[in-house]
Design an enzyme around this catalytic site. Structure first.
Site, PDB file in Angstrom:
ATOM      1  N   LYS A   1       0.805  -1.232   0.000  1.00 25.24           N
ATOM      2  CA  LYS A   1       0.000   0.000   0.000  1.00 25.24           C
ATOM      3  C   LYS A   1       0.837   1.282   0.000  1.00 25.24           C
ATOM      4  CE  LYS A   1      -4.172  -1.808   2.172  1.00 25.24           C
ATOM      5  NZ  LYS A   1      -5.199  -1.613   3.203  1.00 25.24           N
TER       6      LYS A   1
ATOM      7  N   ASP B   1     -10.068   2.967   2.218  1.00 23.48           N
ATOM      8  CA  ASP B   1     -10.205   2.304   3.528  1.00 23.48           C
ATOM      9  C   ASP B   1     -10.845   3.230   4.568  1.00 23.48           C
ATOM     10  OD1 ASP B   1      -9.126  -0.211   2.948  1.00 23.48           O
ATOM     11  OD2 ASP B   1      -7.067   0.433   3.367  1.00 23.48           O
TER      12      ASP B   1
HETATM   13  P1  NAP Z   1      -0.302  -3.313  10.489  1.00 20.18           P
HETATM   14  O1  NAP Z   1       0.041  -2.121   9.715  1.00 20.18           O
HETATM   15  O2  NAP Z   1       0.582  -4.504  10.491  1.00 20.18           O
HETATM   16  O3  NAP Z   1      -0.540  -2.843  12.038  1.00 20.18           O
HETATM   17  C1  NAP Z   1      -0.741  -3.807  13.057  1.00 20.18           C
HETATM   18  C2  NAP Z   1      -1.091  -3.099  14.369  1.00 20.18           C
HETATM   19  O4  NAP Z   1      -1.354  -4.127  15.345  1.00 20.18           O
HETATM   20  C3  NAP Z   1       0.048  -2.232  14.939  1.00 20.18           C
HETATM   21  O5  NAP Z   1      -0.510  -1.174  15.691  1.00 20.18           O
HETATM   22  C4  NAP Z   1       0.746  -3.244  15.882  1.00 20.18           C
HETATM   23  O6  NAP Z   1       1.452  -2.615  16.948  1.00 20.18           O
HETATM   24  C5  NAP Z   1      -0.451  -3.960  16.455  1.00 20.18           C
HETATM   25  N1  NAP Z   1      -0.080  -5.273  16.983  1.00 20.18           N
HETATM   26  C6  NAP Z   1       0.125  -6.405  16.269  1.00 20.18           C
HETATM   27  N2  NAP Z   1       0.464  -7.423  17.109  1.00 20.18           N
HETATM   28  C7  NAP Z   1       0.478  -6.889  18.362  1.00 20.18           C
HETATM   29  C8  NAP Z   1       0.722  -7.431  19.659  1.00 20.18           C
HETATM   30  N3  NAP Z   1       1.054  -8.717  19.842  1.00 20.18           N
HETATM   31  N4  NAP Z   1       0.632  -6.606  20.736  1.00 20.18           N
HETATM   32  C9  NAP Z   1       0.308  -5.291  20.586  1.00 20.18           C
HETATM   33  N5  NAP Z   1       0.053  -4.725  19.375  1.00 20.18           N
HETATM   34  C10 NAP Z   1       0.128  -5.520  18.284  1.00 20.18           C
HETATM   35  O7  NAP Z   1      -1.733  -3.883  10.044  1.00 20.18           O
HETATM   36  P2  NAP Z   1      -2.972  -3.069   9.424  1.00 20.18           P
HETATM   37  O8  NAP Z   1      -2.933  -3.139   7.969  1.00 20.18           O
HETATM   38  O9  NAP Z   1      -3.071  -1.763  10.106  1.00 20.18           O
HETATM   39  O10 NAP Z   1      -4.188  -4.024   9.885  1.00 20.18           O
HETATM   40  C11 NAP Z   1      -4.562  -4.092  11.239  1.00 20.18           C
HETATM   41  C12 NAP Z   1      -5.845  -4.917  11.397  1.00 20.18           C
HETATM   42  O11 NAP Z   1      -6.901  -4.290  10.681  1.00 20.18           O
HETATM   43  C13 NAP Z   1      -5.724  -6.332  10.826  1.00 20.18           C
HETATM   44  O12 NAP Z   1      -6.434  -7.199  11.693  1.00 20.18           O
HETATM   45  C14 NAP Z   1      -6.424  -6.235   9.494  1.00 20.18           C
HETATM   46  O13 NAP Z   1      -6.992  -7.456   9.090  1.00 20.18           O
HETATM   47  C15 NAP Z   1      -7.521  -5.227   9.811  1.00 20.18           C
HETATM   48  N6  NAP Z   1      -7.969  -4.500   8.615  1.00 20.18           N
HETATM   49  C16 NAP Z   1      -9.277  -4.606   8.277  1.00 20.18           C
HETATM   50  C17 NAP Z   1      -9.745  -3.956   7.161  1.00 20.18           C
HETATM   51  C18 NAP Z   1     -11.195  -4.094   6.803  1.00 20.18           C
HETATM   52  O14 NAP Z   1     -11.533  -3.807   5.647  1.00 20.18           O
HETATM   53  N7  NAP Z   1     -12.039  -4.481   7.732  1.00 20.18           N
HETATM   54  C19 NAP Z   1      -8.879  -3.174   6.380  1.00 20.18           C
HETATM   55  C20 NAP Z   1      -7.540  -3.057   6.759  1.00 20.18           C
HETATM   56  C21 NAP Z   1      -7.098  -3.750   7.891  1.00 20.18           C
HETATM   57  P3  NAP Z   1       2.998  -2.154  16.737  1.00 20.18           P
HETATM   58  O15 NAP Z   1       2.930  -0.876  15.948  1.00 20.18           O
HETATM   59  O16 NAP Z   1       3.494  -1.985  18.118  1.00 20.18           O
HETATM   60  O17 NAP Z   1       3.669  -3.269  15.991  1.00 20.18           O
END
Ligand code: NAP
Length: 282
Positions: free
Chosen positions: A66, A102
């Site tokens: 992205k 998004d």
């Molecule tokens: P990302 O950029 O990888 O961000 C992940 C986030 O989760 C970061 O804030 C990370 O914290 C945190 N995290 C992960 N593991 C953790 C743990 N063990 N303890 C504490 N914090 C943790 O992912 P993203 O693209 O933002 O996506 C995040 C979520 O949103 C996913 O579940 C994804 O499936 C969902 N999503 C849904 C849609 C939809 O259309 N519904 C669209 C996009 C995303 P750190 O910064 O500390 O690593």
């Protein structure tokens, strides 16, 4: 006209987008197809170039592309520029234009499913990844009363506050402070991946002190009801899962590509059927 569309990601095997968009094309009677393309990061530039040669109308872009796709495009919408990520590319007369659907997709879902006016609400975002950036920018543009963000890695939360500066203020809170002040928020949004299948027993935050009339939202939609949403529901909160965001981000992209109103109900039913199939014991 035969519309060619798809999604670039890596990995891409479990994407629901092809089923959702192919059903939408059939529903509105348009000829075309939407495929899933597993693009290794090293091949991204070449894959973007092929969109022109192969006359694609456009593609969605998902993890991990992205941000990295942006330099290969001719134009970036102002929302996508503020968010710093593109999830939809549209080809217009040989020019590739990047959008981010998004954030608007999330906001549409939050407004519709809560059925509430959110301008007087205090909102807490948990997590500071790519999805949180889009959610934060959209909430600020809409105009909530207070927006705060907390994350395991504080520097990433501060970075979101920085990119949001031109749109509005964001308070960055350490998780202990956010947790201790949970009663001060009306809307609490989990944007972390904690609680997503297969780790369905984990929770991103304790909801011990949650107010009864809060709105609790989770971007996750596998499972449709995370443990966190279940706990919030048991405490009397209104809960919203991530399915609406997924459908809406796809619907807005579909409308950009086709100029036709997206059949949201058909798209939602198709994804629900696909999720059911995925969950069924093999
Ligand atoms: P990302 O950029 O990888 O961000 C992940 C986030 O989760 C970061 O804030 C990370 O914290 C945190 N995290 C992960 N593991 C953790 C743990 N063990 N303890 C504490 N914090 C943790 O992912 P993203 O693209 O933002 O996506 C995040 C979520 O949103 C996913 O579940 C994804 O499936 C969902 N999503 C849904 C849609 C939809 O259309 N519904 C669209 C996009 C995303 P750190 O910064 O500390 O690593």
């Amino acid at each position: 006209m035969n519309l060619r569309m798809g999604v670039f990601g890596h990995p891409i095997g479990h994407s629901m987008s092809p089923a959702m968009h192919n059903a939408a094309l059939a529903e509105v009677g348009l000829q075309g197809s939407y495929g899933a393309y597993d693009i290794h990061p090293e091949d991204l530039e070449e894959a973007v170039r092929s969109l022109r040669e192969d006359q694609f109308r456009g593609v969605n872009v998902t993890l991990p592309h992205k941000v990295n796709v942006m330099p290969f495009l001719d134009e970036i919408s102002s929302d996508a520029r503020t968010i710093g990520a593109v999830n939809t590319i549209v080809q217009e007369n040989g020019r590739l234009i990047g959008y981010n659907t998004d954030g608007q997709g999330y906001l549409d879902s939050l407004l519709t499913e809560s059925g509430e006016e959110l301008k007087n609400k205090k909102v807490l975002i948990i997590g500071a990844g790519g999805a949180a950036r889009a959610v934060a920018v959209s909430l600020l543009k809409y105009g909530v009363q207070v927006l705060a963000i907390t994350n395991r890695t504080m520097s990433k939360a501060k970075e979101i506050a920085r990119i949001c500066e031109p749109v509005g203020p964001v308070s960055v809170l350490p998780s202990t402070i956010a947790q201790a002040n949970l009663t001060g928020f009306d809307v609490i949004i989990n944007t972390t991946s904690i609680g997503m299948a297969p780790d369905i027993d984990r929770m991103p935050f304790s909801l011990e002190t949650l107010k009864r009339d809060s709105i609790v939202s989770d971007l996750i939609y596998t499972p449709l009801k995370t443990r966190w949403l279940q706990v919030a529901e048991n405490k009397g909160a209104k809960t919203i899962n991530g399915l609406g965001m997924f459908i809406n981000q796809g619907a807005i992209a579909f409308e950009l590509w086709t100029g036709r109103k997206a059949p949201r109900e058909k798209m939602k039913q198709t994804v629900l059927d696909a999720l059911k199939k995925q969950e069924a014991p093999k």
